[in-house]
Design an enzyme around this catalytic site. Structure first.
Site, short mmCIF file in Angstrom:
data_model
loop_
_atom_site.label_atom_id
_atom_site.label_comp_id
_atom_site.label_asym_id
_atom_site.label_seq_id
_atom_site.Cartn_x
_atom_site.Cartn_y
_atom_site.Cartn_z
N LYS A 22 -13.82 -51.82 -26.28
CA LYS A 22 -14.28 -52.57 -25.09
C LYS A 22 -15.37 -51.77 -24.39
O LYS A 22 -16.46 -52.30 -24.11
CB LYS A 22 -13.13 -52.79 -24.11
CG LYS A 22 -13.55 -53.27 -22.73
CD LYS A 22 -12.39 -53.54 -21.81
CE LYS A 22 -11.90 -52.33 -21.10
NZ LYS A 22 -12.68 -51.90 -19.92
N ASN A 23 -15.12 -50.50 -24.14
CA ASN A 23 -16.03 -49.73 -23.29
C ASN A 23 -17.32 -49.31 -23.98
O ASN A 23 -18.24 -48.83 -23.32
CB ASN A 23 -15.29 -48.53 -22.69
CG ASN A 23 -14.28 -48.99 -21.65
OD1 ASN A 23 -14.27 -50.15 -21.25
ND2 ASN A 23 -13.42 -48.09 -21.24
N ARG A 94 -16.56 -54.88 -13.10
CA ARG A 94 -17.46 -53.86 -12.54
C ARG A 94 -18.54 -53.49 -13.54
O ARG A 94 -19.68 -53.23 -13.17
CB ARG A 94 -16.60 -52.66 -12.17
CG ARG A 94 -17.32 -51.41 -11.91
CD ARG A 94 -16.33 -50.25 -11.81
NE ARG A 94 -17.01 -48.99 -11.90
CZ ARG A 94 -17.64 -48.43 -10.90
NH1 ARG A 94 -17.66 -49.02 -9.74
NH2 ARG A 94 -18.26 -47.28 -11.07
N CYS A 118 -11.69 -51.96 -6.85
CA CYS A 118 -10.93 -52.45 -8.01
C CYS A 118 -9.47 -52.31 -7.62
O CYS A 118 -9.15 -51.91 -6.51
CB CYS A 118 -11.27 -51.66 -9.26
SG CYS A 118 -10.50 -50.05 -9.29
N ARG A 123 -14.58 -47.90 -6.10
CA ARG A 123 -15.25 -47.23 -7.23
C ARG A 123 -16.74 -47.36 -6.98
O ARG A 123 -17.37 -48.34 -7.30
CB ARG A 123 -14.82 -47.87 -8.55
CG ARG A 123 -13.41 -47.41 -8.93
CD ARG A 123 -12.88 -48.12 -10.15
NE ARG A 123 -13.66 -47.79 -11.34
CZ ARG A 123 -13.49 -48.49 -12.47
NH1 ARG A 123 -12.68 -49.54 -12.49
NH2 ARG A 123 -14.18 -48.18 -13.54
N PRO A 124 -17.31 -46.32 -6.36
CA PRO A 124 -18.71 -46.40 -5.92
C PRO A 124 -19.68 -46.52 -7.09
O PRO A 124 -19.33 -46.23 -8.23
CB PRO A 124 -18.90 -45.08 -5.18
CG PRO A 124 -17.85 -44.18 -5.69
CD PRO A 124 -16.69 -45.04 -6.08
N VAL A 125 -20.88 -46.94 -6.76
CA VAL A 125 -21.96 -47.01 -7.75
C VAL A 125 -23.18 -46.26 -7.23
O VAL A 125 -24.31 -46.51 -7.67
CB VAL A 125 -22.34 -48.47 -8.10
CG1 VAL A 125 -21.21 -49.13 -8.89
CG2 VAL A 125 -22.68 -49.27 -6.84
N LEU A 127 -24.21 -43.33 -7.82
CA LEU A 127 -24.96 -42.56 -8.84
C LEU A 127 -25.89 -43.47 -9.64
O LEU A 127 -26.98 -43.05 -10.08
CB LEU A 127 -23.99 -41.84 -9.78
CG LEU A 127 -23.03 -40.85 -9.10
CD1 LEU A 127 -22.12 -40.21 -10.13
CD2 LEU A 127 -23.80 -39.79 -8.33
N ARG A 398 -7.93 -58.38 -20.59
CA ARG A 398 -9.30 -57.87 -20.38
C ARG A 398 -9.66 -56.84 -21.44
O ARG A 398 -10.81 -56.70 -21.80
CB ARG A 398 -9.41 -57.21 -19.00
CG ARG A 398 -9.27 -58.15 -17.84
CD ARG A 398 -9.61 -57.48 -16.54
NE ARG A 398 -10.90 -56.79 -16.62
CZ ARG A 398 -11.43 -56.15 -15.59
NH1 ARG A 398 -10.79 -56.08 -14.44
NH2 ARG A 398 -12.60 -55.54 -15.70
C1 EPZ Z 1 -15.76 -46.03 -17.32
O1 EPZ Z 1 -15.83 -46.50 -15.99
C2 EPZ Z 1 -14.71 -46.88 -18.01
N1 EPZ Z 1 -15.12 -48.28 -17.96
C3 EPZ Z 1 -13.36 -46.71 -17.30
O2 EPZ Z 1 -12.41 -47.44 -18.07
C4 EPZ Z 1 -12.98 -45.24 -17.31
O3 EPZ Z 1 -11.78 -45.08 -16.58
C5 EPZ Z 1 -14.10 -44.40 -16.69
O4 EPZ Z 1 -15.35 -44.66 -17.38
C6 EPZ Z 1 -13.81 -42.91 -16.77
O5 EPZ Z 1 -13.70 -42.53 -18.11
C7 EPZ Z 1 -16.05 -48.72 -18.82
O6 EPZ Z 1 -16.56 -47.97 -19.64
C8 EPZ Z 1 -16.40 -50.18 -18.75
P1 EPZ Z 1 -17.30 -43.23 -14.23
P2 EPZ Z 1 -17.02 -45.97 -15.02
O7 EPZ Z 1 -18.61 -43.63 -13.67
O8 EPZ Z 1 -18.27 -45.84 -15.80
C9 EPZ Z 1 -17.03 -41.71 -9.80
C10 EPZ Z 1 -10.76 -49.03 -18.51
O9 EPZ Z 1 -9.56 -48.96 -18.25
N2 EPZ Z 1 -18.32 -42.38 -9.61
O10 EPZ Z 1 -17.28 -42.29 -15.42
O11 EPZ Z 1 -17.02 -46.83 -13.83
C11 EPZ Z 1 -15.89 -42.67 -10.05
O12 EPZ Z 1 -15.36 -43.14 -8.83
C12 EPZ Z 1 -11.78 -48.60 -17.48
O13 EPZ Z 1 -11.24 -49.40 -19.62
C13 EPZ Z 1 -19.02 -42.19 -8.41
O14 EPZ Z 1 -18.56 -41.48 -7.51
O15 EPZ Z 1 -16.46 -44.53 -14.63
C14 EPZ Z 1 -14.91 -41.81 -10.81
O16 EPZ Z 1 -14.16 -41.03 -9.90
C15 EPZ Z 1 -11.14 -48.30 -16.13
N3 EPZ Z 1 -20.20 -42.83 -8.24
C16 EPZ Z 1 -15.81 -40.88 -11.63
O17 EPZ Z 1 -17.11 -40.94 -11.00
C17 EPZ Z 1 -20.76 -43.62 -9.21
O18 EPZ Z 1 -21.87 -44.14 -9.00
C18 EPZ Z 1 -16.00 -41.29 -13.06
O19 EPZ Z 1 -16.39 -42.65 -13.06
C19 EPZ Z 1 -20.05 -43.79 -10.41
C20 EPZ Z 1 -18.84 -43.16 -10.59
#
Ligand code: EPZ
Length: 429
Positions: A22-23, A94, A118, A123-125, A127, A398
């Site tokens: 999926k990811n 997301r 969520c 879950r901020p964006v 970055l 999902r």
């Molecule tokens: C991906 O989410 C995965 N989703 C998530 O899987 C997974 O838990 C996560 O990576 C961590 O491995 C997909 O790939 C679709 P991150 P993503 O940006 O990209 C913080 C599942 O169950 N952060 O690596 O959203 C964030 O809050 C899902 O399949 C910021 O602060 O994760 C987290 O603490 C759930 N600002 C950390 O970084 C940002 O702009 C890592 O998040 C982005 C993230």
């Protein structure tokens, strides 16, 4: 609405094939927006999130065809004309934000809804947004939408303050069409991002450092459509490995890339499992006595946060207490109170969960709240005495393809049944 009804206590035995990731499939699909033509992504899983993104690409103007049997996803981008990802879709998933980078890079504009929270919290964006700004984009936040504009992005050095899967993918997809060189430092190296980088290179992108935390990109003027083999889903594989381990079964999983599940395999061996690695297959035998193993989640190649909930279910069956610390999300515990309804003895304290074990799990009705929480409830139901009903399995659909059929093929007594919720059982959406 659907629920799973599980009669626990049966060991799982047999062979099951992992579906596509999926990811990985989600950023691969979004990357198609970077070039004009028809793309084919093989081994795309038949999942709700994949269909949600396919619908978003259709709204943007793509022709999208999916073959649920052959698992080929075809995306034609010749009629892309609407550069927006609406709230109702981004709120649902997301990862829709993955269209921000490609739309901005190829069409000079994008209007993408902020995702909102969520199931387990914000879950901020930031970055993602900061990365686009560093590539020269003008960004406004208007009515809950990210409004991004730039005729041609400009390469830059971008150092991520934390490792982010999504931000790395999004910024990388923007940088490949920017003018000049971009250097992405502290880039995520999750297999899904490495696959995206390889896909972009196959489209003609110039990227050095693939598989490392430093990616050097020479922007190009055009990219070209191609076809690509999606990865297997390492989290689905890990979920089946734990299912075998906690039912004291003997399961072989095929379509496995060992390097992607090393941390999971190592922790299961420490818990007493026997693991045999074959050519793209892995065999897991559950131990008579499960040893407690403490876990700290980490970015790849560490123990994945997406396996945290499943590991808690497993450790309830250990011969002694253990703990798990989630370093990625500090509040991903929505599964804990539901597991407690099955008689698990858990206690969370900040980003740590302590598991008192062994606990005799007893069947009950429990509520899914998010994708991996659902998986942990199903695993617990497989080990529990009596009948467990897992409600709202739309969360599970999902990210797991036909999970109940795969588990039943391994000897689990599990069925999908329709039900109605006459009263809102909780405040969750
Ligand atoms: C991906 O989410 C995965 N989703 C998530 O899987 C997974 O838990 C996560 O990576 C961590 O491995 C997909 O790939 C679709 P991150 P993503 O940006 O990209 C913080 C599942 O169950 N952060 O690596 O959203 C964030 O809050 C899902 O399949 C910021 O602060 O994760 C987290 O603490 C759930 N600002 C950390 O970084 C940002 O702009 C890592 O998040 C982005 C993230």
């Amino acid at each position: 609405m659907d629920k799973f009804v599980i009669q626990g206590g049966r060991p799982l035995n047999g062979t099951v094939a992992a579906s596509g990731s999926k990811n990985a499939s989600l950023p691969l699909m979004a990357a198609a927006l970077l070039a004009r033509g028809t793309f084919t992504i093989h081994h795309t899983p038949d999942l709700q999130d994949v269909h949600t993104l396919a619908n978003l690409l259709r709204i943007i103007g793509c022709r999208v065809q999916y073959d649920p049997v052959g698992k080929d996803m075809l995306i034609n981008t010749e009629n892309v004309h609407h550069f927006e990802a609406p709230y109702e879709l981004v709120k649902k998933m997301r990862a829709s934000i993955y269209v921000l980078g490609p739309l901005l890079a190829r069409y000079g504009e994008a209007r993408v809804s902020l995702p909102g929270g969520c199931a387990w919290g914000p879950r901020p964006v930031d970055l993602h947004i900061e990365g686009m700004k560093q590539l020269g984009a003008d960004i406004d936040l208007d009515g809950g939408y990210i409004v991004a504009r730039k005729d041609r992005l400009i390469g830059n050095r971008i150092k991520f303050p934390i490792s982010s899967v999504g931000a790395t993918g999004n910024v990388l997809m923007a940088a490949v069409l920017a003018r000049g060189e971009s250097v992405l430092e502290n880039a995520a190296i999750e297999p899904e991002i490495v696959a995206l980088t390889q896909f972009l290179a196959a489209m003609g992108a110039k990227i050095d450092g693939i598989g490392t935390r430093k990616l050097t990109v020479q922007g190009v003027d055009h990219l070209y459509p191609t076809h690509f083999d999606n990865l297997p889903d390492r989290i689905e594989i890990g979920t089946f490995m734990i299912a075998a381990a906690m039912t004291r079964g003997d399961v072989t999983i095929t379509n496995v890339i060992h390097e992607q599940i090393e941390a999971i395999s190592e922790h299961l061996i420490r818990a007493g499992c026997t693991i045999e690695k074959g050519d793209r297959r892995i065999r897991v035998k559950g131990p008579e006595t499960i040893s407690p193993v403490n876990v700290i989640t980490d970015v790849f190649p560490g123990f994945p946060t997406d396996m945290q909930a499943q590991w808690i279910a497993f450790m309830t069956q250990a011969s002694g207490p253990s703990s798990i610390v989630d370093q990625i999300y500090f509040d991903r515990w929505k599964h804990v109170p539901e597991l407690e309804r099955l008689n698990a003895k858990l206690r969370t304290d900040g980003n740590m969960c302590k598991i008192d074990a062994p606990a005799t799990l007893k069947g009950a009705q429990v509520m899914s709240t998010d994708l991996r929480a659902s998986a942990s409830l199903i695993l617990a139901g497989l080990a529990a005495k009596g009948t467990t009903e897992v409600l709202r399995v739309y969360h599970l659909d999902r990210g797991y393809e036909k999970l109940e059929l795969k588990l039943a093929s391994l000897g689990a007594e599990i069925t999908r049944e329709k039900y109605e919720e006459f009263v809102k059982l909780d405040t969750e959406e």
